[in-house]
Design a protein around this motif. Structure first.
Motif, PDB file in Angstrom:
ATOM      1  N   LYS A   5      18.628  13.258  56.542  1.00 23.01           N
ATOM      2  CA  LYS A   5      18.028  14.318  55.738  1.00 23.01           C
ATOM      3  C   LYS A   5      18.674  14.363  54.362  1.00 23.01           C
ATOM      4  O   LYS A   5      19.883  14.169  54.227  1.00 23.01           O
ATOM      5  N   VAL A   6      17.850  14.637  53.368  1.00 22.59           N
ATOM      6  CA  VAL A   6      18.331  14.825  51.999  1.00 22.59           C
ATOM      7  C   VAL A   6      18.073  16.269  51.589  1.00 22.59           C
ATOM      8  O   VAL A   6      16.942  16.757  51.692  1.00 22.59           O
ATOM      9  N   LEU A   7      19.105  16.936  51.156  1.00 25.26           N
ATOM     10  CA  LEU A   7      18.981  18.301  50.640  1.00 25.26           C
ATOM     11  C   LEU A   7      18.989  18.224  49.114  1.00 25.26           C
ATOM     12  O   LEU A   7      19.858  17.578  48.521  1.00 25.26           O
ATOM     13  N   ILE A   8      17.998  18.887  48.496  1.00 20.72           N
ATOM     14  CA  ILE A   8      17.910  18.867  47.038  1.00 20.72           C
ATOM     15  C   ILE A   8      17.951  20.297  46.494  1.00 20.72           C
ATOM     16  O   ILE A   8      16.912  20.918  46.246  1.00 20.72           O
ATOM     17  N   PRO A   9      19.145  20.863  46.303  1.00 22.96           N
ATOM     18  CA  PRO A   9      19.221  22.154  45.594  1.00 22.96           C
ATOM     19  C   PRO A   9      18.801  21.934  44.145  1.00 22.96           C
ATOM     20  O   PRO A   9      19.286  20.994  43.493  1.00 22.96           O
ATOM     21  N   PHE A  10      17.911  22.785  43.640  1.00 21.98           N
ATOM     22  CA  PHE A  10      17.447  22.543  42.274  1.00 21.98           C
ATOM     23  C   PHE A  10      17.177  23.837  41.529  1.00 21.98           C
ATOM     24  O   PHE A  10      16.916  24.894  42.118  1.00 21.98           O
ATOM     25  N   VAL A  11      17.234  23.738  40.198  1.00 20.67           N
ATOM     26  CA  VAL A  11      16.823  24.803  39.306  1.00 20.67           C
ATOM     27  C   VAL A  11      16.162  24.125  38.112  1.00 20.67           C
ATOM     28  O   VAL A  11      16.574  23.030  37.708  1.00 20.67           O
ATOM     29  N   SER A  12      15.110  24.737  37.595  1.00 19.04           N
ATOM     30  CA  SER A  12      14.382  24.120  36.489  1.00 19.04           C
ATOM     31  C   SER A  12      13.985  25.204  35.496  1.00 19.04           C
ATOM     32  O   SER A  12      13.563  26.288  35.891  1.00 19.04           O
ATOM     33  N   MET A  13      14.118  24.913  34.204  1.00 20.86           N
ATOM     34  CA  MET A  13      13.787  25.911  33.176  1.00 20.86           C
ATOM     35  C   MET A  13      12.376  25.723  32.622  1.00 20.86           C
ATOM     36  O   MET A  13      11.619  26.676  32.490  1.00 20.86           O
ATOM     37  N   LEU A  53      17.017  27.183  43.786  1.00 22.35           N
ATOM     38  CA  LEU A  53      18.178  28.064  43.658  1.00 22.35           C
ATOM     39  C   LEU A  53      17.868  29.387  42.969  1.00 22.35           C
ATOM     40  O   LEU A  53      18.715  30.277  42.938  1.00 22.35           O
ATOM     41  N   THR A  54      16.678  29.535  42.416  1.00 22.65           N
ATOM     42  CA  THR A  54      16.316  30.788  41.754  1.00 22.65           C
ATOM     43  C   THR A  54      16.225  31.900  42.789  1.00 22.65           C
ATOM     44  O   THR A  54      15.421  31.838  43.710  1.00 22.65           O
ATOM     45  N   ASP A  55      17.086  32.905  42.665  1.00 27.16           N
ATOM     46  CA  ASP A  55      17.145  34.025  43.618  1.00 27.16           C
ATOM     47  C   ASP A  55      17.356  33.536  45.051  1.00 27.16           C
ATOM     48  O   ASP A  55      16.823  34.110  46.010  1.00 27.16           O
ATOM     49  N   PRO A 114      18.772  21.121  34.998  1.00 28.22           N
ATOM     50  CA  PRO A 114      18.699  20.828  33.572  1.00 28.22           C
ATOM     51  C   PRO A 114      20.047  21.122  32.921  1.00 28.22           C
ATOM     52  O   PRO A 114      20.942  21.709  33.541  1.00 28.22           O
ATOM     53  N   THR A 115      20.177  20.699  31.683  1.00 23.19           N
ATOM     54  CA  THR A 115      21.364  21.027  30.894  1.00 23.19           C
ATOM     55  C   THR A 115      21.098  22.304  30.096  1.00 23.19           C
ATOM     56  O   THR A 115      20.047  22.457  29.478  1.00 23.19           O
ATOM     57  N   VAL A 116      22.059  23.226  30.158  1.00 20.91           N
ATOM     58  CA  VAL A 116      22.021  24.436  29.342  1.00 20.91           C
ATOM     59  C   VAL A 116      23.159  24.322  28.328  1.00 20.91           C
ATOM     60  O   VAL A 116      24.336  24.318  28.709  1.00 20.91           O
ATOM     61  N   LEU A 117      22.798  24.186  27.064  1.00 13.78           N
ATOM     62  CA  LEU A 117      23.781  23.911  26.007  1.00 13.78           C
ATOM     63  C   LEU A 117      24.536  22.620  26.325  1.00 13.78           C
ATOM     64  O   LEU A 117      24.004  21.543  26.152  1.00 13.78           O
ATOM     65  N   PHE A 118      25.764  22.719  26.882  1.00 14.77           N
ATOM     66  CA  PHE A 118      26.560  21.517  27.082  1.00 14.77           C
ATOM     67  C   PHE A 118      26.768  21.148  28.551  1.00 14.77           C
ATOM     68  O   PHE A 118      27.441  20.160  28.838  1.00 14.77           O
ATOM     69  N   GLY A 119      26.244  21.951  29.475  1.00  6.19           N
ATOM     70  CA  GLY A 119      26.526  21.678  30.884  1.00  6.19           C
ATOM     71  C   GLY A 119      25.407  22.103  31.798  1.00  6.19           C
ATOM     72  O   GLY A 119      24.304  22.446  31.355  1.00  6.19           O
ATOM     73  N   PRO A 120      25.664  22.118  33.120  1.00  2.00           N
ATOM     74  CA  PRO A 120      24.625  22.439  34.091  1.00  2.00           C
ATOM     75  C   PRO A 120      24.197  23.901  34.015  1.00  2.00           C
ATOM     76  O   PRO A 120      24.939  24.770  33.536  1.00  2.00           O
ATOM     77  N   HIS A 121      23.008  24.164  34.511  1.00  2.00           N
ATOM     78  CA  HIS A 121      22.494  25.527  34.603  1.00  2.00           C
ATOM     79  C   HIS A 121      23.464  26.374  35.435  1.00  2.00           C
ATOM     80  O   HIS A 121      23.999  25.907  36.447  1.00  2.00           O
ATOM     81  N   PRO A 122      23.718  27.640  35.044  1.00  2.00           N
ATOM     82  CA  PRO A 122      24.647  28.482  35.805  1.00  2.00           C
ATOM     83  C   PRO A 122      24.315  28.598  37.293  1.00  2.00           C
ATOM     84  O   PRO A 122      25.222  28.709  38.127  1.00  2.00           O
ATOM     85  N   ALA A 123      23.031  28.575  37.641  1.00  2.00           N
ATOM     86  CA  ALA A 123      22.661  28.633  39.065  1.00  2.00           C
ATOM     87  C   ALA A 123      23.185  27.417  39.812  1.00  2.00           C
ATOM     88  O   ALA A 123      23.609  27.513  40.969  1.00  2.00           O
TER      89      ALA A 123
END
Length: 395
Positions: free
Chosen positions: A247-255, A282-284, A305-314
């Motif tokens: 199994k592959v788990l893909i936690p994700f967040v997208s803007m 990961l949203t909520d 995604p990248t937010v400014l210089f790093g990963p999304h806070p979520a």
């Protein structure tokens, strides 16, 4: 909560917290929880195993009264955390003749956390026992099944193991025993993932001696009791083993949709290769469900995604939690999209040192995914399929 008889001389007198929705200001409790406490009556002494969270001490005292208990000689504290020992100060005040039995480390902790006088404490070690008159309590130090001071207590006459946090569940129910198979599996696995998984290596060592005990009932500190001990022991053997699922788990967040499109591409490609896959938005998100998915996933793909210089806070939060619970994941990688730059891959990799997984080549693109992105994700899917096929610990 009513007083409920487990055997002729052992009673459940803890409380149910039907409405609690957050534990440690961190863990979601969609089904509430319970604070289990047990009263054992011998012919010479009466013992109490654990107390309850301080927020429920009034109801707890009422239960003691309803149980017809006017004397407590021994209070066994298997674990110093407040949801177990938090009502100890008032119980010691109500029963001035009572002695606390716990490990040396627990004595130190309840002194600091609850101001319990050292003179009220009797330190016990593995192999020590307490004779209540026709009923015996045997003590076993099991450090790092949660905290360093933890112990478990066994009553050989009634074949009951008071297992502390081990084998528990955050599940408020009127049933004394785990009697809903589907609900049992979910609540027990979720609890293991949230609370016990960081201590997997320690727990796995303790399962064999516990399996050798003559057990009729396992009575944990949270959730219903187990009157089929083999069921929960088998689950823990599976969860703490080195085996994982295909199994592959893909936690994700997208803007703006680019990372999510990559997740959908990869999901389809993995399904085409007969690999189980779970995209986890990961949203909520419920962090407990994320932890549960981490229990047996062979591969984890962190998509952000990248937010400014790093990963999304979520994703930062998810990666931090994943690192804390230390899953037995075999492979990990990162996919996602950036606008103009940043160090997302480096930041995430630096956050997961406790995930002892092989890091596969990331697929990190600028802007929206295209056919070239699909080709790169196809190569990643092929690599994951090959890794899964060659890894004997993947079932």
């Amino acid at each position: 909560m009513v007083v409920r008889k487990i055997t002729e001389r052992i009673f459940s007198i803890g409380t149910i917290d039907w409405d609690r929705r957050l534990f440690d200001s961190l863990i979601p409790l969609p089904d509430g929880t319970s604070y289990n406490s047990y009263l054992i009556r011998g012919t010479e002494k009466t013992a109490l195993i654990d107390t309850v969270d301080p927020s429920h001490e009034e109801e707890f005292i009422t239960n003691i009264v309803c149980a017809g208990c006017d004397r407590i000689d021994a209070i066994i504290i298997n674990h110093a955390e407040q949801d177990h020992a938090g009502s100890l100060p008032i119980i010691l005040e109500l029963f001035p003749g009572a002695k606390v039995y716990c490990t040396e480390k627990c004595k130190d902790l309840i002194g600091h956390l609850l101001s319990i006088p050292a003179g009220r404490v009797q330190v016990v070690k593995t192999g020590d026992s307490l004779n209540l008159g026709g009923m015996t309590l045997q003590f076993f130090e099991y450090p790092w099944i949660h905290w360093p001071e933890t112990m478990i207590t066994y009553c050989p006459e009634d074949k009951i193991l008071f297992s502390c946090d081990l084998f528990g569940s955050h599940y408020a129910t009127s049933s004394l025993y785990m009697d809903e198979p589907c609900r049992t599996e979910i609540s027990a696995k979720r609890y293991y993932a949230e609370i016990m998984m960081p201590f997997r290596s320690s727990i796995s060592k303790y399962l064999e001696p516990i399996s050798q005990m003559d057990l009729a009932i396992i009575a944990p500190s949270h959730g219903p009791l187990h009157n089929n001990p083999k069921w929960i022991l088998d689950r823990y053997k599976e969860w703490t083993s080195d085996t994982v699922k295909n199994k592959v788990l893909i936690p994700f967040v997208s803007m703006h949709g680019s990372t999510e499109r990559m997740v959908r591409m990869l999901t389809d490609l993995l399904m085409e290769r007969n690999i189980g896959v779970k995209p986890f938005n990961l949203t909520d998100a419920d962090s407990g469900l994320l932890a549960m998915e981490l229990v047996d996933a062979a591969t984890v793909v962190l998509a952000t995604p990248t937010v400014l210089f790093g990963p999304h806070p979520a994703m930062v939060n998810a990666a931090y939690l994943a690192n804390l619970v230390k899953p037995k994941t075999r492979f990990a990688t990162i996919i996602g999209s950036f606008g103009w730059g940043g160090k997302t891959i480096d930041v995430i990799q630096s956050m997961i040192p406790h995930i002892k997984a092989e890091i596969l080549p990331p697929v990190y693109i600028q802007g929206a995914p295209d056919e070239k992105t699909r080709d790169e994700l196809m190569k990643l899917a092929d690599m994951i399929a090959s890794k899964h096929a060659s890894e004997p610990a993947i079932l």
